[in-house]
Scaffold this motif. Structure first.
Motif, PDB file in Angstrom:
ATOM      1  N   PRO A   1     -34.759 -40.737  -5.327  1.00 36.42           N
ATOM      2  CA  PRO A   1     -35.362 -39.782  -4.388  1.00 36.42           C
ATOM      3  C   PRO A   1     -34.779 -38.385  -4.565  1.00 36.42           C
ATOM      4  O   PRO A   1     -33.581 -38.217  -4.787  1.00 36.42           O
ATOM      5  CB  PRO A   1     -34.988 -40.361  -3.015  1.00 36.42           C
ATOM      6  N   GLY A   2     -35.628 -37.377  -4.489  1.00 39.11           N
ATOM      7  CA  GLY A   2     -35.175 -36.005  -4.591  1.00 39.11           C
ATOM      8  C   GLY A   2     -34.814 -35.440  -3.225  1.00 39.11           C
ATOM      9  O   GLY A   2     -35.371 -35.866  -2.210  1.00 39.11           O
ATOM     10  N   ARG A   3     -33.908 -34.489  -3.234  1.00 38.35           N
ATOM     11  CA  ARG A   3     -33.517 -33.828  -1.985  1.00 38.35           C
ATOM     12  C   ARG A   3     -33.478 -32.314  -2.186  1.00 38.35           C
ATOM     13  O   ARG A   3     -32.709 -31.631  -1.527  1.00 38.35           O
ATOM     14  CB  ARG A   3     -32.144 -34.338  -1.523  1.00 38.35           C
ATOM     15  N   LEU A   4     -34.290 -31.819  -3.100  1.00 41.50           N
ATOM     16  CA  LEU A   4     -34.282 -30.386  -3.368  1.00 41.50           C
ATOM     17  C   LEU A   4     -34.875 -29.612  -2.191  1.00 41.50           C
ATOM     18  O   LEU A   4     -35.797 -30.090  -1.523  1.00 41.50           O
ATOM     19  CB  LEU A   4     -35.071 -30.066  -4.643  1.00 41.50           C
ATOM     20  N   GLN A   5     -34.338 -28.419  -1.963  1.00 45.39           N
ATOM     21  CA  GLN A   5     -34.900 -27.513  -0.969  1.00 45.39           C
ATOM     22  C   GLN A   5     -35.958 -26.652  -1.658  1.00 45.39           C
ATOM     23  O   GLN A   5     -35.650 -25.942  -2.613  1.00 45.39           O
ATOM     24  CB  GLN A   5     -33.798 -26.628  -0.381  1.00 45.39           C
ATOM     25  N   ALA A   6     -37.189 -26.738  -1.190  1.00 44.26           N
ATOM     26  CA  ALA A   6     -38.281 -25.991  -1.818  1.00 44.26           C
ATOM     27  C   ALA A   6     -38.465 -24.635  -1.135  1.00 44.26           C
ATOM     28  O   ALA A   6     -38.429 -24.542   0.098  1.00 44.26           O
ATOM     29  CB  ALA A   6     -39.577 -26.786  -1.744  1.00 44.26           C
ATOM     30  N   GLN A   7     -38.671 -23.606  -1.935  1.00 48.36           N
ATOM     31  CA  GLN A   7     -38.935 -22.260  -1.441  1.00 48.36           C
ATOM     32  C   GLN A   7     -40.244 -21.774  -2.043  1.00 48.36           C
ATOM     33  O   GLN A   7     -40.367 -21.669  -3.260  1.00 48.36           O
ATOM     34  CB  GLN A   7     -37.791 -21.308  -1.823  1.00 48.36           C
ATOM     35  N   ALA A   8     -41.220 -21.481  -1.202  1.00 47.11           N
ATOM     36  CA  ALA A   8     -42.498 -20.957  -1.685  1.00 47.11           C
ATOM     37  C   ALA A   8     -42.396 -19.454  -1.905  1.00 47.11           C
ATOM     38  O   ALA A   8     -41.642 -18.768  -1.208  1.00 47.11           O
ATOM     39  CB  ALA A   8     -43.599 -21.271  -0.676  1.00 47.11           C
ATOM     40  N   PRO A   9     -43.146 -18.915  -2.860  1.00 49.47           N
ATOM     41  CA  PRO A   9     -43.127 -17.466  -3.088  1.00 49.47           C
ATOM     42  C   PRO A   9     -43.777 -16.714  -1.938  1.00 49.47           C
ATOM     43  O   PRO A   9     -44.714 -17.206  -1.301  1.00 49.47           O
ATOM     44  CB  PRO A   9     -43.922 -17.302  -4.380  1.00 49.47           C
ATOM     45  N   THR A  10     -43.283 -15.530  -1.665  1.00 46.04           N
ATOM     46  CA  THR A  10     -43.857 -14.664  -0.637  1.00 46.04           C
ATOM     47  C   THR A  10     -44.910 -13.755  -1.255  1.00 46.04           C
ATOM     48  O   THR A  10     -45.082 -13.711  -2.487  1.00 46.04           O
ATOM     49  CB  THR A  10     -42.765 -13.802   0.003  1.00 46.04           C
ATOM     50  N   ALA A  11     -45.591 -12.994  -0.418  1.00 46.11           N
ATOM     51  CA  ALA A  11     -46.561 -12.015  -0.920  1.00 46.11           C
ATOM     52  C   ALA A  11     -45.869 -10.976  -1.801  1.00 46.11           C
ATOM     53  O   ALA A  11     -46.428 -10.526  -2.811  1.00 46.11           O
ATOM     54  CB  ALA A  11     -47.275 -11.335   0.247  1.00 46.11           C
ATOM     55  N   ASP A  12     -44.646 -10.599  -1.441  1.00 43.16           N
ATOM     56  CA  ASP A  12     -43.890  -9.660  -2.269  1.00 43.16           C
ATOM     57  C   ASP A  12     -43.571 -10.260  -3.636  1.00 43.16           C
ATOM     58  O   ASP A  12     -43.620  -9.570  -4.657  1.00 43.16           O
ATOM     59  CB  ASP A  12     -42.592  -9.253  -1.569  1.00 43.16           C
ATOM     60  N   ASP A  13     -43.241 -11.543  -3.658  1.00 40.16           N
ATOM     61  CA  ASP A  13     -42.977 -12.216  -4.930  1.00 40.16           C
ATOM     62  C   ASP A  13     -44.229 -12.218  -5.810  1.00 40.16           C
ATOM     63  O   ASP A  13     -44.151 -12.018  -7.028  1.00 40.16           O
ATOM     64  CB  ASP A  13     -42.532 -13.661  -4.693  1.00 40.16           C
ATOM     65  N   ASP A  14     -45.387 -12.433  -5.195  1.00 41.58           N
ATOM     66  CA  ASP A  14     -46.617 -12.468  -5.981  1.00 41.58           C
ATOM     67  C   ASP A  14     -46.951 -11.088  -6.545  1.00 41.58           C
ATOM     68  O   ASP A  14     -47.412 -10.972  -7.686  1.00 41.58           O
ATOM     69  CB  ASP A  14     -47.781 -12.985  -5.129  1.00 41.58           C
ATOM     70  N   ARG A  15     -46.715 -10.041  -5.768  1.00 39.79           N
ATOM     71  CA  ARG A  15     -46.925  -8.685  -6.285  1.00 39.79           C
ATOM     72  C   ARG A  15     -45.957  -8.391  -7.437  1.00 39.79           C
ATOM     73  O   ARG A  15     -46.338  -7.780  -8.434  1.00 39.79           O
ATOM     74  CB  ARG A  15     -46.750  -7.661  -5.159  1.00 39.79           C
ATOM     75  N   ARG A  16     -44.722  -8.856  -7.293  1.00 36.16           N
ATOM     76  CA  ARG A  16     -43.742  -8.671  -8.354  1.00 36.16           C
ATOM     77  C   ARG A  16     -44.158  -9.422  -9.618  1.00 36.16           C
ATOM     78  O   ARG A  16     -43.977  -8.941 -10.738  1.00 36.16           O
ATOM     79  CB  ARG A  16     -42.364  -9.149  -7.877  1.00 36.16           C
ATOM     80  N   ARG A  17     -44.675 -10.629  -9.450  1.00 37.17           N
ATOM     81  CA  ARG A  17     -45.149 -11.419 -10.588  1.00 37.17           C
ATOM     82  C   ARG A  17     -46.187 -10.645 -11.392  1.00 37.17           C
ATOM     83  O   ARG A  17     -46.111 -10.560 -12.624  1.00 37.17           O
ATOM     84  CB  ARG A  17     -45.764 -12.737 -10.092  1.00 37.17           C
ATOM     85  N   ARG A  18     -47.163 -10.082 -10.687  1.00 33.98           N
ATOM     86  CA  ARG A  18     -48.234  -9.365 -11.373  1.00 33.98           C
ATOM     87  C   ARG A  18     -47.715  -8.086 -12.030  1.00 33.98           C
ATOM     88  O   ARG A  18     -48.145  -7.726 -13.133  1.00 33.98           O
ATOM     89  CB  ARG A  18     -49.351  -9.040 -10.374  1.00 33.98           C
ATOM     90  N   GLN A  19     -46.798  -7.417 -11.383  1.00 34.44           N
ATOM     91  CA  GLN A  19     -46.215  -6.209 -11.962  1.00 34.44           C
ATOM     92  C   GLN A  19     -45.435  -6.536 -13.243  1.00 34.44           C
ATOM     93  O   GLN A  19     -45.544  -5.826 -14.254  1.00 34.44           O
ATOM     94  CB  GLN A  19     -45.285  -5.542 -10.947  1.00 34.44           C
ATOM     95  N   LEU A  20     -44.645  -7.607 -13.204  1.00 32.65           N
ATOM     96  CA  LEU A  20     -43.897  -8.026 -14.390  1.00 32.65           C
ATOM     97  C   LEU A  20     -44.832  -8.385 -15.534  1.00 32.65           C
ATOM     98  O   LEU A  20     -44.562  -8.073 -16.699  1.00 32.65           O
ATOM     99  CB  LEU A  20     -43.017  -9.234 -14.057  1.00 32.65           C
ATOM    100  N   LEU A  21     -45.934  -9.051 -15.209  1.00 29.24           N
ATOM    101  CA  LEU A  21     -46.912  -9.429 -16.225  1.00 29.24           C
ATOM    102  C   LEU A  21     -47.473  -8.193 -16.914  1.00 29.24           C
ATOM    103  O   LEU A  21     -47.520  -8.113 -18.152  1.00 29.24           O
ATOM    104  CB  LEU A  21     -48.040 -10.239 -15.579  1.00 29.24           C
ATOM    105  N   ALA A  22     -47.901  -7.214 -16.127  1.00 26.90           N
ATOM    106  CA  ALA A  22     -48.544  -6.022 -16.688  1.00 26.90           C
ATOM    107  C   ALA A  22     -47.551  -5.113 -17.416  1.00 26.90           C
ATOM    108  O   ALA A  22     -47.837  -4.609 -18.507  1.00 26.90           O
ATOM    109  CB  ALA A  22     -49.244  -5.246 -15.570  1.00 26.90           C
ATOM    110  N   ASP A  23     -46.374  -4.911 -16.825  1.00 29.15           N
ATOM    111  CA  ASP A  23     -45.452  -3.908 -17.351  1.00 29.15           C
ATOM    112  C   ASP A  23     -44.522  -4.428 -18.438  1.00 29.15           C
ATOM    113  O   ASP A  23     -44.050  -3.641 -19.266  1.00 29.15           O
ATOM    114  CB  ASP A  23     -44.595  -3.338 -16.213  1.00 29.15           C
TER     115      ASP A  23
END
Length: 393
Positions: A333-355
């Motif tokens: 069994p896993g006991r990892l703590q999951a963290q979902a990305p925020t809206a800021d994380d998603d904007r950062r993702r797209r910026q990193l992709l483009a730049d």
């Protein structure tokens, strides 16, 4: 019954440096697996892909002798291979063709083959039918990785759209540049960040040593201030255990399967990439098959592709649930703590992709990549690939 005769075509003369470096290892691995006949320099000096009775025995042979295919598959010990690739070739294919086609298959990482060399070995005919991971093959052919650049696909729907747009260009490139017939595109579950310390957002990755599996993942991690460490899937657990890395990018279900829940505590659930693979045939091996058998293979491999994609989407979520203990999955069994990305994380993702990610990919690949991107994926993603006067972004 007389011994089978091999259909073959001569292998191209003059081995490139990349093949020379891996020849000994590939020869050793393939010999051990009974695939020696496919090696250049063997008695046949040929691409061995399909077997049938010799002509002089035709009168006494069955009307439709079985043809035997030799296949090198994807990563061992993950569900794509154990649940889909291996059963398809060894069990389903003989049934679907009424025994006219049979196959043996071995995963590339158990055949003494480096994933980086699969594309070239398929081109040479050393591997007649094979699965090449785009993350590894992109080291020599960056065009292959366009549809799965790090940060491009935050969900399966995006991946499907970008892959569909890029597929015709990918087919043309493999056929004309590498002499490989594209028969299917496979995908692994979404690759996410496993970490030993809490990771509340992308900004927290700065300064950490992160296992990456491709150049674009390394570009993405570097842009966040992390220190990428490129290692193979087989070495991933050992690198975490030894402290060589403290975070790892890999598939959610793949991570659970190899026990990353024992070596990490936190899971950041943003898909960074998905781990695509192309399944193809050396053009000579493909041409040696009868037309009706090629038709059956094309049809059934497209069906297999659809099953693998559906399973990868399902296993992305199942992997997270298995890792966090929300779902009983048969292993520890896993006991990892999951963290979902925020809206800021998603904007950062797209910026990193483009730049950064696209810019560095174009720099490695050149004007042809920028042009291919802008004609296929660019209009869908809304991000243009640009080249400067000197050929760099």
């Amino acid at each position: 019954m007389p011994a089978a005769q091999t259909f073959h075509r001569p292998v191209a003369r003059g081995r490139p440096a990349a093949w020379a470096r891996c020849a000994a290892a590939c020869r050793t691995g393939l010999l051990a697996l009974g695939l020696a006949a496919v090696l250049p320099g063997s008695a046949t000096a040929a691409t061995t892909a399909v077997t049938a009775p010799p002509a002089e025995a035709a009168a006494s042979a069955p009307p439709s002798p079985a043809l035997s295919l030799r296949v090198v598959g994807g990563l061992a010990n993950v569900n794509q291979y154990t649940r889909h690739e291996e059963p398809f070739w060894t069990q389903e294919l003989p049934r679907l063709t009424n025994g006219k086609l049979r196959a043996s298959i071995v995963p590339f990482d158990r055949a003494g083959i480096r994933g980086q060399d699969m594309l070239r070995l398929m081109q040479l005919g050393v591997v007649p039918f094979g699965t090449a991971l785009t993350s590894l093959s992109s080291a020599t052919e960056p065009l292959l990785g366009a549809a799965d650049l790090a940060g491009l696909n935050p969900d399966m729907a995006s991946l499907r759209r970008h892959t569909a747009a890029y597929r015709p260009f990918l087919e043309k490139t493999l056929r004309e540049r590498h002499g490989i017939e594209l028969l299917a595109i496979y995908v692994y579950p979404a690759q996410m960040l496993f970490c030993q310390r809490p990771l509340k957002g992308l900004a927290d990755l700065a300064g950490r040593r992160v296992r990456t599996a491709s150049a674009t993942q390394a570009d993405w991690a570097e842009a966040l201030g992390a220190k990428p460490v490129n290692t193979s899937f087989a070495e991933l657990t050992q690198n975490l255990r030894s402290g060589n890395v403290e975070c790892a990018l890999t598939g959610s279900m793949s991570g659970y399967t190899i026990g990353l829940q024992q070596h990490t505590r936190h899971l950041f659930t943003m898909p960074v990439s998905w781990g695509m693979a192309v399944f193809g045939a050396n053009s000579g091996a493909w041409a040696a098959l009868p037309a009706d058998q090629r038709s059956i293979l094309k049809q059934e491999l497209m069906r297999l592709e659809q099953v693998i994609w559906a399973d990868s989407e399902r296993e992305t979520g199942d992997g997270v649930r298995c890792l966090t203990g929300e779902q009983a999955c048969g292993g520890q069994p896993g006991r990892l703590q999951a963290q979902a990305p925020t809206a800021d994380d998603d904007r950062r993702r797209r910026q990193l992709l483009a730049d950064t990610v696209i810019a560095r990919w174009v720099k490695r690949c050149g004007a042809s990549c920028a042009e291919a991107w802008n004609q296929t994926i660019g209009p869908i993603s809304g991000i243009e690939a640009k080249l400067g006067p000197s050929g760099s972004r």
